[in-house]
Motif scaffolding. Structure first.
Motif, PDB file in Angstrom:
ATOM      1  N   UNK A   1       0.718  -1.574  -0.108  1.00  0.00           N
ATOM      2  CA  UNK A   1       0.168  -0.189  -0.052  1.00  0.00           C
ATOM      3  C   UNK A   1       1.059   1.175   0.000  1.00  0.00           C
ATOM      4  N   UNK A   2       0.619   1.561   0.592  1.00  0.00           N
ATOM      5  CA  UNK A   2       1.552   3.914   0.941  1.00  0.00           C
ATOM      6  C   UNK A   2       2.894   3.150   1.333  1.00  0.00           C
ATOM      7  N   UNK A   3       3.363   1.827   1.833  1.00  0.00           N
ATOM      8  CA  UNK A   3       4.410   1.585   2.046  1.00  0.00           C
ATOM      9  C   UNK A   3       5.098   1.505   1.134  1.00  0.00           C
ATOM     10  N   UNK A   4       4.857   1.153  -0.170  1.00  0.00           N
ATOM     11  CA  UNK A   4       5.886   0.297  -1.618  1.00  0.00           C
ATOM     12  C   UNK A   4       6.748   1.117  -2.103  1.00  0.00           C
ATOM     13  N   UNK A   5       7.853   0.736  -1.054  1.00  0.00           N
ATOM     14  CA  UNK A   5       9.038   1.616  -1.932  1.00  0.00           C
ATOM     15  C   UNK A   5       9.978   0.270  -2.677  1.00  0.00           C
ATOM     16  N   UNK A   6      11.550   0.981  -2.810  1.00  0.00           N
ATOM     17  CA  UNK A   6      12.576  -0.782  -3.350  1.00  0.00           C
ATOM     18  C   UNK A   6      12.531  -1.498  -2.758  1.00  0.00           C
ATOM     19  N   UNK A   7      12.970  -0.850  -1.128  1.00  0.00           N
ATOM     20  CA  UNK A   7      13.279  -2.263  -0.311  1.00  0.00           C
ATOM     21  C   UNK A   7      12.191  -2.582   0.605  1.00  0.00           C
ATOM     22  N   UNK A   8      10.712  -1.842   0.799  1.00  0.00           N
ATOM     23  CA  UNK A   8      10.048  -2.729   1.172  1.00  0.00           C
ATOM     24  C   UNK A   8       9.330  -3.555   0.079  1.00  0.00           C
ATOM     25  N   UNK A   9       9.485  -3.477  -1.425  1.00  0.00           N
ATOM     26  CA  UNK A   9       8.768  -4.312  -2.110  1.00  0.00           C
ATOM     27  C   UNK A   9      10.017  -5.309  -2.408  1.00  0.00           C
ATOM     28  N   UNK A  10      11.459  -5.119  -2.291  1.00  0.00           N
ATOM     29  CA  UNK A  10      12.302  -6.314  -2.335  1.00  0.00           C
ATOM     30  C   UNK A  10      11.820  -7.568  -1.363  1.00  0.00           C
ATOM     31  N   UNK A  11      11.937  -7.324  -0.269  1.00  0.00           N
ATOM     32  CA  UNK A  11      11.572  -7.867   1.423  1.00  0.00           C
ATOM     33  C   UNK A  11      10.223  -8.955   0.878  1.00  0.00           C
ATOM     34  N   UNK A  12       9.843  -7.747  -0.096  1.00  0.00           N
ATOM     35  CA  UNK A  12       8.131  -8.651   0.438  1.00  0.00           C
ATOM     36  C   UNK A  12       8.084  -9.589  -1.006  1.00  0.00           C
ATOM     37  N   UNK A  13       9.088  -9.633  -2.084  1.00  0.00           N
ATOM     38  CA  UNK A  13       9.124 -10.552  -3.224  1.00  0.00           C
ATOM     39  C   UNK A  13       9.920 -11.807  -2.687  1.00  0.00           C
ATOM     40  N   UNK A  14      11.251 -11.329  -1.921  1.00  0.00           N
ATOM     41  CA  UNK A  14      11.681 -12.330  -1.218  1.00  0.00           C
ATOM     42  C   UNK A  14      11.181 -13.385  -0.876  1.00  0.00           C
ATOM     43  N   UNK A  15      10.283 -12.719   0.357  1.00  0.00           N
ATOM     44  CA  UNK A  15       9.282 -13.496   1.424  1.00  0.00           C
ATOM     45  C   UNK A  15       8.139 -14.948   0.251  1.00  0.00           C
ATOM     46  N   UNK A  16       7.934 -13.754  -0.512  1.00  0.00           N
ATOM     47  CA  UNK A  16       7.001 -14.714  -1.350  1.00  0.00           C
ATOM     48  C   UNK A  16       7.135 -15.673  -2.620  1.00  0.00           C
ATOM     49  N   UNK A  17       8.381 -15.263  -2.814  1.00  0.00           N
ATOM     50  CA  UNK A  17       8.655 -16.687  -4.109  1.00  0.00           C
ATOM     51  C   UNK A  17       9.808 -16.950  -3.209  1.00  0.00           C
ATOM     52  N   UNK A  18       9.779 -16.612  -2.024  1.00  0.00           N
ATOM     53  CA  UNK A  18      11.140 -17.745  -1.192  1.00  0.00           C
ATOM     54  C   UNK A  18      12.164 -18.414  -1.737  1.00  0.00           C
ATOM     55  N   UNK A  19      12.766 -16.908  -2.193  1.00  0.00           N
ATOM     56  CA  UNK A  19      14.321 -16.949  -2.914  1.00  0.00           C
ATOM     57  C   UNK A  19      15.239 -15.671  -2.831  1.00  0.00           C
TER      58      UNK A  19
END
Lengths: 271, 126
Positions: B32-50
């Protein structure tokens, strides 16, 4: 602020990262990387491993930046051409007459304008055109240089290679025409290939000329004077040939591709 | 001069989202409002598990913004990043539509097949 928050990744890696990004990207993306380094990588992996991680990330950025590098390569090539021309004119006064120098300057400016403003494609079609133009440009330029070197050394194969170099723009245009269904695409591929091949040919010629000029015992010590003219001729007039040939190739490619298609095939825009 | 995108399904290619692009877009939706590069990187890593390269995330964000699927704005930095600015991202209607299309396409191609596939044995003749 604890120790991890003030820890710094390797300065050289941070500096390297900034060189391959625009100023705004460098600010935000290096910030993201620094935050990741401090908030998760360093606490989990320790200093050495975190530094290695940071360096690996920077290497990744540099690898991906090669797409942007196309523009930088072209601009670097053009800048080197300008420097070479100026040096040659200083070393061999009168090698370029006033009107010839003006024409060369205009040609370089047109190429520089294209390199600065049109090397970051906004559409998938433009990306295909740029990619094809660059690839064919590399081939055409290499063929011209190889062909001229072999021919001047008396190797018969050089003529065949020069003929290929002359014909490849037709193939490039046809490839673009078949792929994108537009004669204009063929013309644009011709333009990009002429820019890339022109740079290769010019620098190839000049390097060859200067190497010969500085080797003692070579009778024609003013060789760069000739190669400058030849290089510039192929860079611009050879480029015009590439554009024309690729446009014809584009039309031929489309006509070829249309052969055998159903009459119900929707009419496509050719230009 | 008329520029029309016609051949090789280029128009359709531009609309098709890859798995990684979907992961990035969905990370923006989740954050949401907190979607910036670092946060997106962390989120994608967690979801893709890699482990995912930060450069891959930024390159994808740039590409998606170029396609008009997301929009970005510059925000203030924080001490942990030495005050370096953040770039915040937001999903555009075209991005939402592209995600919906991608989801519908996956559902369609899986329709009638039980998931997960188990014990599948090749029955053809060789």
């Amino acid at each position: 602020m604890d120790g991890h928050e003030i820890a710094r990744p390797p300065r050289w890696a941070d500096a390297l990262l900034r060189t391959c990004l625009s100023a705004e990207e460098a600010e935000t993306q290096s910030g993201d990387l620094l935050e990741a380094y401090r908030d998760s990588i360093l606490p989990r992996r320790g200093r050495l491993s975190a530094d290695l991680w940071f360096a690996r990330q920077v290497a990744g950025y540099m690898w991906r930046a090669r797409g942007m590098g196309r523009r930088n390569w072209m601009l670097a090539g053009l800048a080197l051409s300008a420097v070479t021309i100026v040096v040659s004119v200083l070393v061999y006064p009168g090698v370029l007459a006033g009107s010839a120098a003006a024409k060369v300057a205009v040609g370089l400016l047109i190429y520089a304008y294209a390199a600065v403003f049109h090397t970051r494609p906004a559409t998938p079609e433009a990306a295909v055109i740029l990619s094809l133009g660059s690839k064919y440009g590399l081939s055409i330029g290499s063929l011209w240089v190889l062909g001229v070197l072999l021919t001047s050394s008396g190797v018969g194969l050089g003529v065949a290679i020069l003929l290929c170099a002359f014909l490849v723009p037709l193939v490039a245009g046809a490839h673009a025409g078949i792929k994108l269904w537009r004669v204009g695409a063929g013309m644009l591929v011709g333009f990009w290939s002429s820019l890339v091949s022109g740079l290769i040919v010019f620098h190839g010629f000049m390097a060859y000329g200067y190497v010969l000029a500085f080797i003692s015992g070579i009778p024609d010590a003013e060789f760069p004077r000739k190669t400058l003219g030849g290089g510039l001729f192929l860079m611009f007039l050879g480029g015009a040939d590439a554009v024309i040939a690729a446009t014809i190739g584009g039309l031929a490619g489309i006509l070829l591709a249309r052969t055998g298609r159903s009459p119900k095939e929707p009419r496509r825009v050719l230009w | 001069m008329t520029f029309v995108c016609t051949a090789y399904n280029i128009g359709e290619m531009a609309e098709t989202l890859g798995t990684f692009e979907q992961a990035v877009l969905l990370a923006i939706v989740r954050l949401g409002e907190d979607a910036y590069g670092r946060g997106i990187l962390r989120e994608v890593q967690e979801r893709l598990e890699r482990d995912v390269a930060a450069g891959a995330i930024h390159a994808t964000l740039e590409r998606l913004e170029g396609k008009g699927l997301i929009r970005s704005r510059i925000g203030l930095g924080t001490p942990i990043r030495d005050g370096r600015a953040k770039r915040f991202y937001r999903l555009e209607p075209a991005g939402a539509a592209a995600l919906n299309d991608a989801r519908a396409a996956v559902k369609n191609i899986w329709r009638g097949i039980r998931y997960p596939l188990k014990g599948f044995v090749w029955m053809g003749t060789r």
